[in-house]
Enzyme design. Structure first.
Site, PDB file in Angstrom:
ATOM      1  N   THR A 111       0.862  -1.181   0.000  1.00 35.81           N
ATOM      2  CA  THR A 111       0.000   0.000   0.000  1.00 35.81           C
ATOM      3  C   THR A 111       0.904   1.239   0.000  1.00 35.81           C
ATOM      4  OG1 THR A 111      -0.057  -0.201   2.422  1.00 35.81           O
ATOM      5  CG2 THR A 111      -1.942  -1.082   1.221  1.00 35.81           C
ATOM      6  N   SER A 170      -2.380  -5.624   5.514  1.00 34.00           N
ATOM      7  CA  SER A 170      -1.680  -4.413   5.059  1.00 34.00           C
ATOM      8  C   SER A 170      -2.032  -3.253   5.976  1.00 34.00           C
ATOM      9  CB  SER A 170      -2.137  -4.031   3.641  1.00 34.00           C
ATOM     10  OG  SER A 170      -1.944  -5.078   2.742  1.00 34.00           O
ATOM     11  N   THR A 171      -1.187  -2.237   5.971  1.00 31.66           N
ATOM     12  CA  THR A 171      -1.472  -0.999   6.709  1.00 31.66           C
ATOM     13  C   THR A 171      -2.338  -0.110   5.829  1.00 31.66           C
ATOM     14  OG1 THR A 171       0.659  -1.201   7.797  1.00 31.66           O
ATOM     15  CG2 THR A 171      -0.404   0.961   7.868  1.00 31.66           C
ATOM     16  N   GLU A 214      11.449  -5.170  10.426  1.00 28.70           N
ATOM     17  CA  GLU A 214      12.366  -5.965   9.619  1.00 28.70           C
ATOM     18  C   GLU A 214      13.674  -6.186  10.384  1.00 28.70           C
ATOM     19  OE1 GLU A 214      12.618  -4.638   5.518  1.00 28.70           O
ATOM     20  OE2 GLU A 214      10.482  -4.190   5.580  1.00 28.70           O
ATOM     21  N   ALA A 221       3.542   6.295  13.762  1.00 27.93           N
ATOM     22  CA  ALA A 221       3.767   7.738  13.931  1.00 27.93           C
ATOM     23  C   ALA A 221       4.465   8.027  15.265  1.00 27.93           C
ATOM     24  CB  ALA A 221       2.431   8.485  13.845  1.00 27.93           C
ATOM     25  N   CYS A 252       7.831   2.059   5.583  1.00 23.84           N
ATOM     26  CA  CYS A 252       6.547   2.377   6.222  1.00 23.84           C
ATOM     27  C   CYS A 252       6.462   3.675   7.004  1.00 23.84           C
ATOM     28  CB  CYS A 252       6.135   1.208   7.105  1.00 23.84           C
ATOM     29  SG  CYS A 252       5.782  -0.242   6.104  1.00 23.84           S
TER      30      CYS A 252
HETATM   31  P1  NAD Z   1       5.926  -6.008  -0.234  1.00 25.46           P
HETATM   32  O1  NAD Z   1       5.991  -5.041  -1.359  1.00 25.46           O
HETATM   33  O2  NAD Z   1       7.169  -6.644   0.263  1.00 25.46           O
HETATM   34  O3  NAD Z   1       4.913  -7.204  -0.584  1.00 25.46           O
HETATM   35  C1  NAD Z   1       3.665  -7.011  -1.147  1.00 25.46           C
HETATM   36  C2  NAD Z   1       3.418  -8.147  -2.135  1.00 25.46           C
HETATM   37  O4  NAD Z   1       2.078  -8.053  -2.625  1.00 25.46           O
HETATM   38  C3  NAD Z   1       4.326  -8.107  -3.363  1.00 25.46           C
HETATM   39  O5  NAD Z   1       5.048  -9.323  -3.452  1.00 25.46           O
HETATM   40  C4  NAD Z   1       3.366  -7.920  -4.540  1.00 25.46           C
HETATM   41  O6  NAD Z   1       3.767  -8.601  -5.717  1.00 25.46           O
HETATM   42  C5  NAD Z   1       2.084  -8.505  -3.972  1.00 25.46           C
HETATM   43  N1  NAD Z   1       0.867  -8.055  -4.648  1.00 25.46           N
HETATM   44  C6  NAD Z   1       0.512  -6.791  -5.021  1.00 25.46           C
HETATM   45  N2  NAD Z   1      -0.694  -6.798  -5.605  1.00 25.46           N
HETATM   46  C7  NAD Z   1      -1.127  -8.089  -5.604  1.00 25.46           C
HETATM   47  C8  NAD Z   1      -2.306  -8.733  -6.069  1.00 25.46           C
HETATM   48  N3  NAD Z   1      -3.291  -8.022  -6.639  1.00 25.46           N
HETATM   49  N4  NAD Z   1      -2.410 -10.067  -5.920  1.00 25.46           N
HETATM   50  C9  NAD Z   1      -1.406 -10.790  -5.337  1.00 25.46           C
HETATM   51  N5  NAD Z   1      -0.275 -10.233  -4.876  1.00 25.46           N
HETATM   52  C10 NAD Z   1      -0.134  -8.896  -4.997  1.00 25.46           C
HETATM   53  O7  NAD Z   1       5.197  -5.226   0.959  1.00 25.46           O
HETATM   54  P2  NAD Z   1       5.345  -5.505   2.523  1.00 25.46           P
HETATM   55  O8  NAD Z   1       6.558  -4.815   3.036  1.00 25.46           O
HETATM   56  O9  NAD Z   1       5.144  -6.943   2.779  1.00 25.46           O
HETATM   57  O10 NAD Z   1       4.098  -4.683   3.073  1.00 25.46           O
HETATM   58  C11 NAD Z   1       2.775  -5.136   2.867  1.00 25.46           C
HETATM   59  C12 NAD Z   1       1.862  -4.322   3.750  1.00 25.46           C
HETATM   60  O11 NAD Z   1       2.213  -4.542   5.128  1.00 25.46           O
HETATM   61  C13 NAD Z   1       1.952  -2.822   3.543  1.00 25.46           C
HETATM   62  O12 NAD Z   1       0.676  -2.261   3.721  1.00 25.46           O
HETATM   63  C14 NAD Z   1       2.873  -2.358   4.664  1.00 25.46           C
HETATM   64  O13 NAD Z   1       2.587  -1.022   5.061  1.00 25.46           O
HETATM   65  C15 NAD Z   1       2.507  -3.296   5.779  1.00 25.46           C
HETATM   66  N6  NAD Z   1       3.563  -3.550   6.765  1.00 25.46           N
HETATM   67  C16 NAD Z   1       4.850  -3.731   6.360  1.00 25.46           C
HETATM   68  C17 NAD Z   1       5.846  -4.023   7.303  1.00 25.46           C
HETATM   69  C18 NAD Z   1       7.280  -4.231   6.899  1.00 25.46           C
HETATM   70  O14 NAD Z   1       8.119  -4.367   7.778  1.00 25.46           O
HETATM   71  N7  NAD Z   1       7.619  -4.297   5.629  1.00 25.46           N
HETATM   72  C19 NAD Z   1       5.496  -4.170   8.648  1.00 25.46           C
HETATM   73  C20 NAD Z   1       4.155  -3.993   9.016  1.00 25.46           C
HETATM   74  C21 NAD Z   1       3.204  -3.689   8.058  1.00 25.46           C
HETATM   75  C1  UGA Z   2       8.743  -0.229  11.783  1.00 24.25           C
HETATM   76  C2  UGA Z   2       8.093  -0.493  13.154  1.00 24.25           C
HETATM   77  O1  UGA Z   2       9.124  -0.603  14.140  1.00 24.25           O
HETATM   78  C3  UGA Z   2       7.242  -1.771  13.143  1.00 24.25           C
HETATM   79  O2  UGA Z   2       6.577  -1.919  14.395  1.00 24.25           O
HETATM   80  C4  UGA Z   2       6.218  -1.662  12.019  1.00 24.25           C
HETATM   81  O3  UGA Z   2       5.457  -2.852  11.938  1.00 24.25           O
HETATM   82  C5  UGA Z   2       6.922  -1.432  10.701  1.00 24.25           C
HETATM   83  O4  UGA Z   2       7.720  -0.211  10.792  1.00 24.25           O
HETATM   84  C6  UGA Z   2       5.999  -1.212   9.532  1.00 24.25           C
HETATM   85  O5  UGA Z   2       4.843  -0.876   9.719  1.00 24.25           O
HETATM   86  O6  UGA Z   2       6.527  -1.367   8.435  1.00 24.25           O
HETATM   87  P1  UGA Z   2      10.856  -1.169  10.509  1.00 24.25           P
HETATM   88  O7  UGA Z   2      10.636   0.009   9.628  1.00 24.25           O
HETATM   89  O8  UGA Z   2      11.013  -2.496   9.881  1.00 24.25           O
HETATM   90  O9  UGA Z   2       9.636  -1.305  11.545  1.00 24.25           O
HETATM   91  O10 UGA Z   2      12.147  -0.935  11.418  1.00 24.25           O
HETATM   92  P2  UGA Z   2      12.447  -0.024  12.709  1.00 24.25           P
HETATM   93  O11 UGA Z   2      13.259  -0.813  13.628  1.00 24.25           O
HETATM   94  O12 UGA Z   2      11.231   0.612  13.237  1.00 24.25           O
HETATM   95  O13 UGA Z   2      13.387   1.109  12.109  1.00 24.25           O
HETATM   96  C7  UGA Z   2      12.890   2.091  11.227  1.00 24.25           C
HETATM   97  C8  UGA Z   2      13.979   3.108  10.944  1.00 24.25           C
HETATM   98  O14 UGA Z   2      14.240   3.909  12.097  1.00 24.25           O
HETATM   99  C9  UGA Z   2      15.313   2.480  10.553  1.00 24.25           C
HETATM  100  O15 UGA Z   2      15.914   3.241   9.537  1.00 24.25           O
HETATM  101  C10 UGA Z   2      16.112   2.553  11.830  1.00 24.25           C
HETATM  102  O16 UGA Z   2      17.495   2.546  11.623  1.00 24.25           O
HETATM  103  C11 UGA Z   2      15.632   3.903  12.367  1.00 24.25           C
HETATM  104  N1  UGA Z   2      15.823   4.068  13.825  1.00 24.25           N
HETATM  105  C12 UGA Z   2      15.226   3.215  14.696  1.00 24.25           C
HETATM  106  C13 UGA Z   2      16.578   5.126  14.302  1.00 24.25           C
HETATM  107  O17 UGA Z   2      17.117   5.925  13.514  1.00 24.25           O
HETATM  108  N2  UGA Z   2      16.728   5.289  15.648  1.00 24.25           N
HETATM  109  C14 UGA Z   2      16.138   4.450  16.550  1.00 24.25           C
HETATM  110  O18 UGA Z   2      16.309   4.663  17.773  1.00 24.25           O
HETATM  111  C15 UGA Z   2      15.373   3.387  16.057  1.00 24.25           C
END
Ligand code: NAD
Ligand code: UGA
Length: 461
Positions: free
Chosen positions: A94, A133-134, A167, A227, A278
């Site tokens: 998203t 998804s978010t 991650e 946030a 994100c």
């Molecule tokens: P990503 O881009 O790694 O994965 C998304 C996948 O969805 C891709 O592989 C893409 O090919 C697939 N896709 C897209 N449209 C599709 C469809 N119509 N049918 C089937 N597959 C489809 O994204 P992500 O990092 O896994 O994030 C996914 C969601 O989770 C986002 O909303 C993100 O904000 C949220 N989120 C991400 C993290 C994170 O650490 N990356 C953590 C928490 C929440």
């Molecule tokens: C973040 C949140 O921590 C997760 O809870 C959430 O699910 C995710 O986003 C998401 O929605 O995608 P992520 O982005 O994977 O996770 O990693 P973080 O550990 O949060 O770090 C984010 C960024 O902030 C990195 O660039 C990290 O180096 C930086 N950071 C983190 C700082 O600069 N200082 C800190 O003290 C902590």
């Protein structure tokens, strides 16, 4: 392949950083459930089915190896999987919208909506749809309207179950989450669907850590969590600029402030700026929602968190430029790390990308080293192909460099032999620690001009 003895069949649409690890852990913890993960990217699915997974996450390989083919399946047959499964998680991307109304701010929901329509057209029985998804608050309502638009007689219950994994620590975050959040409609059916999902997580998460709420609170809580986390980083980064002017030390300030249990010590590490796919996108989404509802002051407040992050990245590059005699043209600068944080190969929104592009604009020569992210770095910087070197070995990468800039807090950078590195560099040798992970005093003794974040620079020139 699918044994009839499975208690339930779960599907996840989207095999990315969230879908893959989340489903692998559910499969490992719930051997009585069959878990299928599908994606439109055949390449991604092929990697999930191979020995080299599409993402690097500590501990993930072992889990996938243990359950893949047992009760975890990766497939490209999206339509067949929708028909076959009762509970469907949707974990597609998203990203921030890049076009039309809300460009640069709002969430781009096209992948999400396509998935909803596909579920509607393929479903032959009632389904529980789980928002993984978010998403902007009230997306579940839009989802319900799309799913029920054809009056097919099939019932869909939409739940919100945002993911909080970070991650690099995805596996441990999933195995021992601070909380699991499930938002549901306050109807009998909604609550029954909610119980189904609670039952899955209750396989390994203590019940009192599984929070249930109304669906809008759940959707909003995800945006607000990100946030608040990003706000903590921007707060300490803002203070790091003041520290550099006043000879206060940001690490000491963070330690003193963080000892107050009401504030807490986590997420107070000053840095070159937060990255990742994100934080920025989710805050901009929150800002957009506030503006949409006409609450400008609230929008401006959260916009400030992103603005400080942009400022911090710019400030880092300006410090490099100013300290290196106001010219970087022709100078060799080695970036230690390109991933947006340690223990991942992900480079989305990495501060290193911004820094690399600004240095290139100054006509610096760049060498990038990173233990996991070089492949993604090459893709991110493909427009600059030919002018950047990508080197696995940090010693080779830094040889002949005028400066090193630490972009990612990989622990391996703490353990390097900096005397050896210094000997092979140009003079004067500069080191900009964008993560404050190195022993600055020691580096200064070796001969480096050291520029940490939020601390006095230790120079010889
Ligand atoms: P990503 O881009 O790694 O994965 C998304 C996948 O969805 C891709 O592989 C893409 O090919 C697939 N896709 C897209 N449209 C599709 C469809 N119509 N049918 C089937 N597959 C489809 O994204 P992500 O990092 O896994 O994030 C996914 C969601 O989770 C986002 O909303 C993100 O904000 C949220 N989120 C991400 C993290 C994170 O650490 N990356 C953590 C928490 C929440
Ligand atoms: C973040 C949140 O921590 C997760 O809870 C959430 O699910 C995710 O986003 C998401 O929605 O995608 P992520 O982005 O994977 O996770 O990693 P973080 O550990 O949060 O770090 C984010 C960024 O902030 C990195 O660039 C990290 O180096 C930086 N950071 C983190 C700082 O600069 N200082 C800190 O003290 C902590």
């Amino acid at each position: 392949m699918r044994a009839v003895s499975f208690k339930r069949k779960i599907l996840c649409i989207g095999a990315g950083y969230v879908g893959g690890p989340t489903m692998a852990v559910i499969a490992a913890k719930c051997p009585d459930y069959a878990v299928t993960v599908v994606d439109i990217s055949a390449e991604r699915i092929a990697k999930w089915n191979s020995d080299r997974l599409p993402i690097y996450e500590p501990g993930l390989d072992e889990i996938v190896r243990a359950v893949r083919g047992q009760n975890l399946f990766f497939s490209t047959d999206i339509e067949g999987a929708i028909k076959e499964n009762d509970i469907i998680f949707v974990s597609v991307n998203t990203p921030t919208k890049t076009f039309g109304a809300g460009a640069g701010m709002a969430a781009d929901l096209q992948y999400w909506e396509k998935t909803a329509r596909q579920i509607r057209s393929c479903a032959e029985s009632d389904k529980i749809i789980v928002e993984k998804s978010t998403l902007p608050v009230r997306t579940a309502q839009a989802m319900e309207r799309i799913l029920t638009a054809t009056n097919s007689g099939i019932h869909f219950d939409v739940l919100s179950n945002p993911e909080f994994l970070a991650e690099g620590t995805a596996v441990s975050d999933l195995e021992s989450p601070d909380r699991v959040l499930i938002g549901a409609r306050e109807t009998e059916r909604g609550q029954a669907a909610c119980r189904e999902l609670v039952d899955i997580y209750a396989h390994w998460v203590p019940r009192d850590q599984i929070l249930t709420s109304n669906i809008w609170s759940s959707e909003l809580s995800k945006l607000v969590s990100n946030a608040f986390l990003a706000q903590k980083i921007s707060s300490i980064n803002a203070i790091s600029a003041l520290c550099e002017k006043t000879e206060a030390d940001v690490t000491e300030v963070a330690r003193a402030v963080g000892k107050d249990s009401r504030i807490g010590s986590k997420f107070l590490s000053a840095s070159v700026g937060f990255g990742g796919s994100c934080f920025k996108k989710d805050i901009l989404n929150l800002v957009y929602l506030c503006r949409y509802y006409g609450i400008e002051e609230v929008a401006d407040y959260w916009q400030g968190v992103v603005s400080i992050n942009e400022y911090q990245k710019r400030r880092f590059v300006m410090r490099m430029l100013n300290s290196m005699f106001n010219t970087l043209a022709g100078k060799k600068i080695c970036l230690f790390g390109f991933a947006f944080k340690a223990d991942t190969g992900d480079t989305r929104e990495s501060a290193a990308l911004f820094v690399a592009q600004e240095l290139l604009a100054e006509h610096a020569k760049i060498v990038i080293t990173d233990p996991q992210a070089l492949e993604n770095a090459r893709i991110d910087l493909q427009d600059d192909d030919g002018v950047i070197d990508y080197v696995d070995d940090p010693y080779a990468a830094a040889a002949g460099a005028d400066a090193i800039a630490v972009m990612t807090e990989w622990s391996l950078y703490r353990e390097l032999d900096y005397e050896r590195i210094y000997r092979a560099m140009s003079r004067p040798a500069f080191l900009f620690d964008g993560r404050n992970i190195l022993d600055h005093k020691r580096l200064h003794e070796i001969g480096f001009n050291v520029y940490p974040i939020g601390k006095v620079a230790l120079t010889h020139v």
